[in-house]
Design a protein around this motif. Structure first.
Motif: not given
Length: 294
Positions: A129-133, A148-157
């Protein structure tokens, strides 16, 4: 060598703080620290003095920093030169995608779209995920697909990109039907304890979704295996080693065949979206057409 290690090191040298650098790089602090240690192992010398606050570079770190920056810059420039040369009539549309989404969703979706749009050319980079972002933020790909999941913060802006939800997948606890028949595994049965559990790394996206799903529920299991890759966990699962949470798309065939079965009710299931992120202002005509029908 992983190019992300160099980016991490550059970020840490600038921020002089592991927590801030990890936040900027959109990964957990423990994962960030492991990547810095991996870079130091590759170099063969400590690059960071962790005993000081704020964090200071060692002598070797000061020598290595301009080399790392130059490598990042040169590789980025080379990549952009190659991309510019590829912008012909049949330019490849580039995706960065989580591995499990690539295997279990995108490949079939692109096959369908190829029939309707025979001139499209796609190139898929399957990675973490980090590399994809990183690839999306840096403009190295046109579209990124992730969960994506409602309880997990997004990894990008997320405000910097358009988002399109493509489908709902479910993370469900499953085991082989043979194991369930033999041992009676069930997360809903209070008599079941020490069920062998095949887990995801807690710092990974799926690991965080699982932790949220478990919440405060009784969870008497024995963790026997931890991995960050769905396909690796699935292999152990199908061998009968234990139970695991699996994206439903990753085990749909096995569920249909009755080879694996859920071992918990609806409270143990977690809905997730397969979402696409992109900056449409950077699209050419073919990418715009594909985005519209994706």
């Amino acid at each position: 060598m992983d190019l992300n290690w160099l980016r991490d090191f550059d970020c840490l040298a600038r921020s002089q703080n592991f927590t801030r650098a990890a936040d900027e790089r959109n990964i957990t602090q423990s994962a960030f620290s492991r990547r810095i240690k991996a870079l130091e192992s590759w170099v063969g010398l400590p690059l960071v003095n962790r005993a000081t606050y704020p964090v200071q570079l060692t002598e070797a770190g000061h020598h290595f920093l301009p080399i790392a920056k130059a490598a990042i810059s040169q590789l980025s420039d080379a990549r952009q030169t190659l991309r510019d040369a590829d912008r012909g009539e049949h330019r490849f549309i580039r995706f960065s995608v989580l591995h499990t989404i690539s295997v279990n969703y995108l490949a079939n979706r692109l096959e369908t779209l190829q029939t309707a749009m025979p001139n499209i050319r796609t190139r898929v980079i399957s990675d973490s995920l980090s590399t994809c972002c990183d690839l999306l933020v840096e403009g190295a790909v046109d579209i990124m697909l992730c969960y994506t999941h409602s309880a997990v913060s997004p990894t990008i802006d997320a405000t910097a990109f358009d988002r399109k939800d493509l489908m709902t997948d479910h993370l469900i606890p499953v085991a082989t039907a043979q194991s369930v028949r033999a041992f009676g595994w069930s997360l809903d049965d209070p008599r079941n304890t020490d069920i062998p559990y095949l887990a995801y790394e807690q710092s990974s996206f799926l690991g965080m979704v699982v932790e949220h799903t478990i919440g405060r529920k009784r969870f008497d299991v024995e963790t026997i295996y931890v991995d960050g890759l769905v396909e690796a966990v699935k292999r152990r699962l199908l061998a009968g080693s234990g139970f695991a949470w699996m994206p439903e798309t990753a085990v749909q065939q096995e569920l249909d065949q009755g080879r694996v079965v859920p071992i918990g009710g609806s409270t143990w299931r977690a809905p997730m979206q397969i979402a696409a992120y992109a900056d449409p202002t950077q699209f050419d005509a073919s990418t715009r057409t594909l985005w519209d029908v994706l």
